[in-house]
Design a protein around this motif. Structure first.
Motif, PDB file in Angstrom:
ATOM      1  N   GLY A  62       8.334  23.833  -7.744  1.00 54.36           N
ATOM      2  CA  GLY A  62       8.340  23.405  -8.408  1.00 54.36           C
ATOM      3  C   GLY A  62       7.833  22.725  -9.576  1.00 54.36           C
ATOM      4  O   GLY A  62       8.217  21.820 -10.854  1.00 54.36           O
ATOM      5  N   GLY A  63       6.402  23.620  -9.216  1.00 60.43           N
ATOM      6  CA  GLY A  63       5.425  23.051 -10.664  1.00 60.43           C
ATOM      7  C   GLY A  63       4.610  21.580  -9.540  1.00 60.43           C
ATOM      8  O   GLY A  63       3.270  21.895  -9.490  1.00 60.43           O
ATOM      9  N   LEU A  64       5.285  20.410  -9.150  1.00 59.43           N
ATOM     10  CA  LEU A  64       4.942  19.504  -8.329  1.00 59.43           C
ATOM     11  C   LEU A  64       5.798  18.491  -7.627  1.00 59.43           C
ATOM     12  O   LEU A  64       6.596  18.409  -8.169  1.00 59.43           O
ATOM     13  CB  LEU A  64       4.266  18.789  -9.356  1.00 59.43           C
ATOM     14  N   TYR A  65       5.413  18.443  -6.208  1.00 57.87           N
ATOM     15  CA  TYR A  65       6.449  18.007  -5.117  1.00 57.87           C
ATOM     16  C   TYR A  65       5.630  16.434  -4.873  1.00 57.87           C
ATOM     17  O   TYR A  65       4.654  17.137  -5.169  1.00 57.87           O
ATOM     18  CB  TYR A  65       6.635  18.551  -4.125  1.00 57.87           C
ATOM     19  N   LEU A  66       6.140  15.823  -4.797  1.00 54.82           N
ATOM     20  CA  LEU A  66       4.746  13.793  -4.249  1.00 54.82           C
ATOM     21  C   LEU A  66       5.448  14.240  -2.863  1.00 54.82           C
ATOM     22  O   LEU A  66       6.763  13.859  -3.130  1.00 54.82           O
ATOM     23  CB  LEU A  66       4.676  13.133  -5.320  1.00 54.82           C
ATOM     24  N   ALA A  67       4.611  13.522  -1.881  1.00 50.99           N
ATOM     25  CA  ALA A  67       5.304  12.985  -0.627  1.00 50.99           C
ATOM     26  C   ALA A  67       4.238  11.602  -0.950  1.00 50.99           C
ATOM     27  O   ALA A  67       3.246  11.723  -0.781  1.00 50.99           O
ATOM     28  CB  ALA A  67       5.018  13.596   0.517  1.00 50.99           C
ATOM     29  N   THR A  68       5.467  10.608  -0.341  1.00 49.42           N
ATOM     30  CA  THR A  68       4.781   8.702  -0.551  1.00 49.42           C
ATOM     31  C   THR A  68       5.184   8.375   1.017  1.00 49.42           C
ATOM     32  O   THR A  68       6.123   8.363   1.434  1.00 49.42           O
ATOM     33  CB  THR A  68       5.076   8.738  -1.390  1.00 49.42           C
ATOM     34  N   THR A  69       3.981   7.651   1.513  1.00 51.21           N
ATOM     35  CA  THR A  69       3.943   6.836   2.303  1.00 51.21           C
ATOM     36  C   THR A  69       4.234   5.387   1.901  1.00 51.21           C
ATOM     37  O   THR A  69       3.060   4.619   1.310  1.00 51.21           O
ATOM     38  CB  THR A  69       3.443   6.692   4.064  1.00 51.21           C
TER      39      THR A  69
ATOM     40  N   VAL B 257      -3.997   4.189  -1.349  1.00 50.52           N
ATOM     41  CA  VAL B 257      -5.416   4.019  -0.217  1.00 50.52           C
ATOM     42  C   VAL B 257      -5.989   5.222   0.645  1.00 50.52           C
ATOM     43  O   VAL B 257      -6.683   5.075   1.100  1.00 50.52           O
ATOM     44  CB  VAL B 257      -5.079   3.156  -0.041  1.00 50.52           C
ATOM     45  N   ALA B 258      -4.678   6.111   0.491  1.00 46.72           N
ATOM     46  CA  ALA B 258      -4.742   7.645   1.025  1.00 46.72           C
ATOM     47  C   ALA B 258      -4.042   8.399   0.312  1.00 46.72           C
ATOM     48  O   ALA B 258      -3.138   8.209  -1.119  1.00 46.72           O
ATOM     49  CB  ALA B 258      -4.438   7.348   2.680  1.00 46.72           C
ATOM     50  N   GLY B 259      -4.281   9.707   0.210  1.00 46.00           N
ATOM     51  CA  GLY B 259      -3.514  11.074   0.122  1.00 46.00           C
ATOM     52  C   GLY B 259      -4.796  11.745   0.442  1.00 46.00           C
ATOM     53  O   GLY B 259      -6.021  12.377   1.238  1.00 46.00           O
ATOM     54  N   ASP B 260      -3.656  13.192  -0.263  1.00 47.71           N
ATOM     55  CA  ASP B 260      -3.973  14.767   0.303  1.00 47.71           C
ATOM     56  C   ASP B 260      -3.599  15.735  -1.299  1.00 47.71           C
ATOM     57  O   ASP B 260      -2.814  14.884  -1.361  1.00 47.71           O
ATOM     58  CB  ASP B 260      -3.548  14.710   1.314  1.00 47.71           C
TER      59      ASP B 260
ATOM     60  N   ALA C  80       2.330   1.450 -10.138  1.00 43.73           N
ATOM     61  CA  ALA C  80       1.886   1.208  -8.834  1.00 43.73           C
ATOM     62  C   ALA C  80       0.851  -0.562  -9.440  1.00 43.73           C
ATOM     63  O   ALA C  80       1.151  -1.483  -8.980  1.00 43.73           O
ATOM     64  CB  ALA C  80       0.880   2.099  -8.548  1.00 43.73           C
ATOM     65  N   ARG C  81      -0.055   0.175 -10.124  1.00 44.90           N
ATOM     66  CA  ARG C  81      -0.245  -0.855 -11.182  1.00 44.90           C
ATOM     67  C   ARG C  81       0.694  -2.366 -11.475  1.00 44.90           C
ATOM     68  O   ARG C  81       0.519  -3.628 -11.277  1.00 44.90           O
ATOM     69  CB  ARG C  81      -1.398  -1.260 -12.291  1.00 44.90           C
TER      70      ARG C  81
ATOM     71  N   TYR D 167       0.799  -1.433  -0.410  1.00 38.75           N
ATOM     72  CA  TYR D 167       0.265  -0.343  -0.205  1.00 38.75           C
ATOM     73  C   TYR D 167       1.271   1.614  -0.014  1.00 38.75           C
ATOM     74  O   TYR D 167       2.049   1.204   0.631  1.00 38.75           O
ATOM     75  CB  TYR D 167      -0.894   0.288   0.785  1.00 38.75           C
ATOM     76  N   LEU D 168       0.544   1.986  -0.897  1.00 30.46           N
ATOM     77  CA  LEU D 168       0.927   3.788  -0.824  1.00 30.46           C
ATOM     78  C   LEU D 168      -0.099   4.796  -0.572  1.00 30.46           C
ATOM     79  O   LEU D 168      -1.110   4.768  -0.558  1.00 30.46           O
ATOM     80  CB  LEU D 168       1.790   4.317  -1.927  1.00 30.46           C
TER      81      LEU D 168
END
Length: 335
Positions: free
Chosen positions: A139-146, A126-129, A118-119, A91-92
């Motif tokens: 910088g346009g887009l930053y992503l943070a993941t768990t 399964v979760a996000g914000d 991911a697929r 899961y992410l």
């Protein structure tokens, strides 16, 4: 120096300044002796299940580059940390920090790429914000993941298992990602066909799991191969001896590094595994990796030795070079 009182880009490069920042601020306030702060992922017991937990952030520029983009990179970077720790990623979660003015079509491509990555490896987001930043604040887009994965039974991996005489392997050429991203920026008027190696390392880690002599695995992202070797040396008190003639480096990477003064051993990789294995099983792991498309250029590159903490490179002309811990930031914003 500004490093003493203010944050610099070098504090995020995976080298000495980043290590000292984590130790002096984050670990000092948040450290938990029950958890392995040196690992990319930590074990958590949840209702009897042994889970591995990791988190990561991505700020690469440009957002799309040959061989990948920030979306697929976020999936691979997070799940690779779980894979080298001995887990099956499951899961992410995803946090997206979007700068005002980003084209919706570009955002759609990046998230579609993330979903496809991911697929392809069987993990679910399964979760996000989402947060939107004012124009000029990102910088346009930053992503943070768990990421959460299931630890596999009977697979104890860790720096504490490494012994003198063990063998160091790398699953493929080093420096591809760092140079591919740099060329995509065209900051130096250079262009090339080199692609990032950004990919899942799950096939490589799955092939190694049942070797009882497997000690440790790591993906050499920020700070590259040399920084992983310093991590090993600091944790074990042993020296790492690398053989320059055995190190896989593509000719385009070597050429750009020679022109601009970079060292490929310090450049980020995003689809490569560094492994330490008992010498009796080194050839077996090498054969398994070379049988895979992802590992066909795998090499035995060095050994662990007594004599103190250091990382030495045996040069192609028969000399030795001490590889210092990374300080300056060679290529910011590459992962």
């Amino acid at each position: 120096m500004t490093e003493d009182t203010h944050i610099s880009l070098a504090h995020g490069n995976g080298g000495r300044f980043m290590r000292e920042l984590i130790e002096s601020v984050f670990q000092r306030h948040l450290g938990n002796p029950a958890l392995d702060v040196q690992a990319d992922a930590v074990h958590l017991a949840l209702n009897g299940a042994d889970c591995l937990f990791t988190t990561d952030g991505f700020t690469v520029q440009p957002l799309e580059f040959p061989g990948g983009d920030i979306g697929s990179l976020a999936v691979h970077g997070t799940t690779n940390d779980l894979a080298v720790a001995g887990a099956e990623p499951k899961y992410l979660s995803l946090n997206a920090f979007i700068e005002e003015g980003l084209e919706l079509a570009l955002l759609d491509r990046l998230i579609a790429s993330l979903a496809a990555a991911a697929r392809a490896i069987g993990v679910q987001v399964v979760a996000g914000d989402t947060k939107v930043l004012r124009r000029g604040e990102g910088g346009g887009l930053y992503l943070a993941t768990t990421g959460i994965g299931l630890a596999l039974p009977g697979l104890p991996l860790g720096l504490d298992r490494i012994r003198a005489g063990d063998t160091v392997l790398v699953s493929g050429p080093v420096g591809d990602h760092g140079i591919a991203v740099m060329l995509a920026r065209e900051q130096f008027g250079l262009r090339g066909e080199l692609c990032s190696d950004a990919a899942s390392v799950l096939p490589l880690t799955r092939a190694a799991r049942d070797l009882d002599g497997l000690r440790f695995m790591r993906d050499p992202t920020r700070g590259g191969l040399a920084s992983v070797c310093h991590e090993i040396s600091r944790a074990t008190g042993l020296g790492v001896r690398l053989r320059e003639t055995d190190l896989p480096v593509r000719d385009p990477v070597r050429s750009v590094c020679e022109m601009l003064g970079y060292d490929p051993l310090y450049l980020a990789c995003e689809g490569v595994v560094v492994a330490v294995v008992a010498p009796a099983q080194a050839e077996a792991l090498l054969a398994r990796w070379q049988a895979l498309p992802e590992g066909r250029e795998a090499c035995l590159i060095g050994t662990l030795e007594t004599g103190g903490e250091r990382v030495l490179l045996e040069t192609g002309i028969g000399g030795e070079r001490l590889l210092e811990e990374l300080e300056d930031d060679p290529l910011p914003r590459i992962c």
